[in-house]
Structure formats: structure tokens, C-alpha cells
Design a protein around this motif. Structure first.
Motif, PDB file in Angstrom:
ATOM      1  N   ASP A  25       2.740  -2.396  -1.499  1.00  0.00           N
ATOM      2  CA  ASP A  25       3.393  -2.681  -0.214  1.00  0.00           C
ATOM      3  C   ASP A  25       3.267  -1.501   0.749  1.00  0.00           C
ATOM      4  OD1 ASP A  25       4.042  -5.250  -0.811  1.00  0.00           O
ATOM      5  OD2 ASP A  25       6.086  -4.813  -1.477  1.00  0.00           O
TER       6      ASP A  25
ATOM      7  N   ARG B  60      -0.223  -1.500   2.113  1.00  0.00           N
ATOM      8  CA  ARG B  60      -0.399  -2.596   3.088  1.00  0.00           C
ATOM      9  C   ARG B  60       0.220  -2.228   4.442  1.00  0.00           C
ATOM     10  NH1 ARG B  60       3.323  -5.825   4.642  1.00  0.00           N
ATOM     11  NH2 ARG B  60       4.670  -5.413   2.862  1.00  0.00           N
TER      12      ARG B  60
ATOM     13  N   LYS C 146      -1.877   0.453   6.164  1.00  0.00           N
ATOM     14  CA  LYS C 146      -3.189  -0.046   6.592  1.00  0.00           C
ATOM     15  C   LYS C 146      -3.037  -1.019   7.767  1.00  0.00           C
ATOM     16  CE  LYS C 146      -7.640  -1.134   5.037  1.00  0.00           C
ATOM     17  NZ  LYS C 146      -8.110  -0.050   5.864  1.00  0.00           N
ATOM     18  N   THR C 147      -2.110  -1.984   7.604  1.00  0.00           N
ATOM     19  CA  THR C 147      -1.995  -3.033   8.618  1.00  0.00           C
ATOM     20  C   THR C 147      -1.367  -2.516   9.905  1.00  0.00           C
ATOM     21  OG1 THR C 147      -1.514  -4.465   6.752  1.00  0.00           O
ATOM     22  CG2 THR C 147      -1.254  -5.438   8.910  1.00  0.00           C
TER      23      THR C 147
END
Ligand SMILES: C[S@@+](CC[C@H](N)C(=O)[O-])C[C@H]1O[C@@H](n2cnc3c(N)ncnc32)[C@H](O)[C@@H]1O
Length: 324
Positions: A157, A160, A163-164
Motif C-alpha cells: 500500500d 502504491r 507511485k500513484t
């Protein structure tokens, strides 16, 4: 959205252009203007001063900002309603102000992201340049903090989120290092995180990628405040609130926000009449027309005068058909 290199305090971003775009919809006495991100009320003050018949409904999730804006807007007290809410609460806020949540609003401004005041309040932990508790909540009265994210999220998580929301190339590596360090001692302050980032991001990337903490801090802030979910829910409600001829201006400070705005507007600016029919079917024409071509950026002059305008991407649209 990175406004750490702030210029003069509280200079509203793209004020002149926002007025050119929204102004034509705000001239009628009693016109309702929703400032969905009131902040310190810089834009709102300008519009209230320029359009004497205007009524403001101002929203912000930050109680400190609302208090300061209320002070600043005191000369217009009889024309304003301020509501403590996230902008996806726009329909309820309009109802609270005695207005119809559909088709009653003449102009909406969304100046997204974090305010210079929030960055300046060191103890809130938004800025990576000063050591402070890892908080980053825009609404200091609720929700999880950046420290909670770092100390409790799984490796997957964390990677993520980085990165996002941060477009961080080294998301996986940083997440591994965070998980390793927190086993020794939970994160509490921004300096601990900045130090980890300096140690984890390779020196070569540090030379070209801007401050090594910039993307991670952005990502944590977006996660802590659920910024994209709030925007995703707010956009349709804001567009529905506009009356015929009503206008909306949205200023985004990172590509994911701008992408959501573009996606929400795209189906509304095209006709739904089947292409092989020679005439527009009633009620099937485009709901909106764009007032900007693509995403407008600040001019070099404006960036010189107000460095916070550098990353801005502005889109504006006008309702040309009543909501069906
Ligand atoms: C860039 S500042 C706005 C500055 C304002 N235009 C001015 O002239 O002073 C953004 C403001 O939006 C608020 N904000 C951010 N996300 C929000 C959300 N989801 N709902 C409501 N307010 C939000 C922040 O608390 C901040 O005060």
C-alpha cells in the motif's frame, strides 16, 4: 501542487484570468458564487468586491482557513455563507444556505490543493523544509495523519500511494526502507522521513529530480486527505449545481487532478444525438462548452510575480443546456 517555494503570501493564483472566465456569469444581482476551496478568501474577496450583487457560499475543510477567511470577508458579512465541509459536500452546503443544489449557482471556483497558509504553519507538517510532526491533515479535526500512514500501511500500500500520488520512481525502495525503519521506531516527525529519503533515493536521481522529499510528501498529503476521491465525488455535484449560463473554473496543481477534471467534462461537452441524425434531438445536445482550450497554464509573467502559479493547469466550462 508543490508550493514549498512560495512567493509572496496569499496572492490568489490566476486571479485576472479567473475573473475573465467567471465574471460574465456573476454580474446579475443575487448571482450565487461558490468558492469550493475558500482558503484565505483571496479569490472570494475579489469577486465580492467586483460584483456588488454577488452572494458567496464558501467551503473549506480547514477550520483555521475558514476562521481567517471569515475575518477577511467581514465587510461582506451580509452576502456570505461559510460552510465547514469537503467540496464533495457542495450539495448539502447549498441546501444549508437555502439554495437548490441543482441549477441555482452562477459561478464555481475550485483552486485545488494546499494553501500557502497551510504550508507556512510548520506544525501541520505539510512542508518538508522544516521539522514538524507528520500530520498533513487539511481538516485538523478528523482523519488519519501522515505518521499513521507510514507506521501502519503494508509495504504494497505504501508503494502504491507513493507511485500513484507522487509519481515516485523509487516507490518500492522507499516503502521497503520505511517498513524496515519503523520496526526500530515509529515515525513521528518530518525530519526522520526526509533523512530516510536522502539516504534511499540514489544521488544521481537527486541531482535531476528536484528535492528528494517533494514527491513523497505530495503522495502522503493526497492519501491523508483523500484528495482525489473528494474531487471525483465533487465534480459531478458541482456541475449539476450550475444554472444555464453558469460557469466553473478549476485550477489543478498535479496531473491526476487535471485528468479527473478533463474526464468529468469530456462526455458533457459532446452531443448525445446519434451521429447519423441530421438534427440535434431535444435535450441531447452538449450540456457544457469549454471556455479554455486544453489546460491553460500561467504566463511567465505571472509565475515571476507568483511562483505558486507555476504548476497550475486551469480548465473552465459554461453550462449551455439545462440539466435533463
Ligand atoms: C489553494 S487553497 C485556496 C486559496 C484561495 N483560492 C484563496 O484565494 O485564498 C486550497 C484550499 O482548499 C482547501 N481544500 C483542499 N481540499 C479540499 C476539499 N476536499 N474540500 C474542501 N476544501 C479543500 C484547503 O484546505 C485550502 O484551504
Amino acid at each position: 501542487m508543490n508550493r514549498e517555494q512560495d512567493g509572496p503570501r496569499h496572492v490568489p493564483v490566476l486571479l485576472g484570468r479567473a475573473d475573465e472566465l467567471l465574471g460574465p456569469a456573476l454580474t446579475e444581482p443575487g448571482a450565487v458564487y461558490v468558492d469550493a476551496t475558500l482558503g484565505l478568501g483571496g479569490h472570494a474577496e475579489h469577486f465580492l468586491r467586483t460584483y456588488p450583487g454577488l452572494r458567496l457560499v464558501g467551503l473549506d475543510r480547514d477550520t483555521n482557513a475558514l476562521r481567517l477567511a471569515e475575518d477577511r470577508l467581514r465587510p461582506f458579512a451580509d452576502r456570505i455563507t461559510l460552510v465547514h465541509t469537503t467540496y464533495d459536500g457542495i450539495a448539502d452546503a447549498l441546501t444549508q444556505a437555502g439554495l437548490d443544489p441543482v441549477g441555482s449557482v452562477s459561478g464555481i471556483l475550485m483552486d485545488l490543493g494546499v494553501s500557502s497558509m497551510q504550508l507556512d504553519e510548520a506544525e501541520r507538517g505539510f512542508a518538508y523544509s522544516v521539522d514538524a510532526p507528520l500530520d498533513m491533515r487539511m481538516d485538523p479535526t478528523r482523519g488519519i495523519t501522515a505518521a499513521d500512514v507510514l507506521n501502519t500501511y503494508s509495504h504494497g500500500d505504501l508503494a502504491r500511494v507513493l507511485k500513484t500520488y507522487g509519481e515516485e520512481r523509487f516507490a518500492g525502495k522507499i516503502a521497503s526502507e520505511v517498513v524496515r525503519r519503523r520496526q526500530q521506531r515509529p515515525f513521528t516527525t518530518s525530519a526522520e522521513l526526509v533523512e530516510l529519503l536522502y539516504a534511499t533515493i540514489p544521488a544521481a536521481a537527486r541531482r535531476t529530480g528536484g528535492h528528494p522529499a517533494k514527491r513523497t510528501f505530495q503522495a502522503l498529503r493526497v492519501e491523508v486527505n483523500g484528495e482525489l476521491d473528494s474531487l471525483r465525488a465533487a465534480l459531478p455535484a458541482a456541475l449539476d449545481a450550475l444554472r444555464l449560463g453558469g460557469r466553473i473554473v478549476i485550477m489543478s496543481y498535479q496531473s491526476l487532478e487535471d485528468k479527473l477534471v478533463k474526464q468529468e467534462l469530456a462526455p458533457r461537452i459532446v452531443s448525445r444525438t446519434p451521429v447519423d441524425l441530421p438534427v440535434e434531438l431535444p435535450g441531447m445536445g452538449p450540456e457544457f462548452r469549454m471556455l479554455t482550450r486544453g489546460a491553460e497554464k500561467a504566463t511567465e509573467r505571472e509565475i515571476d510575480e507568483n511562483p505558486r502559479a507555476a504548476p497550475v493547469r486551469m480548465r473552465a466550462a459554461e453550462r449551455i443546456q439545462e440539466r435533463g
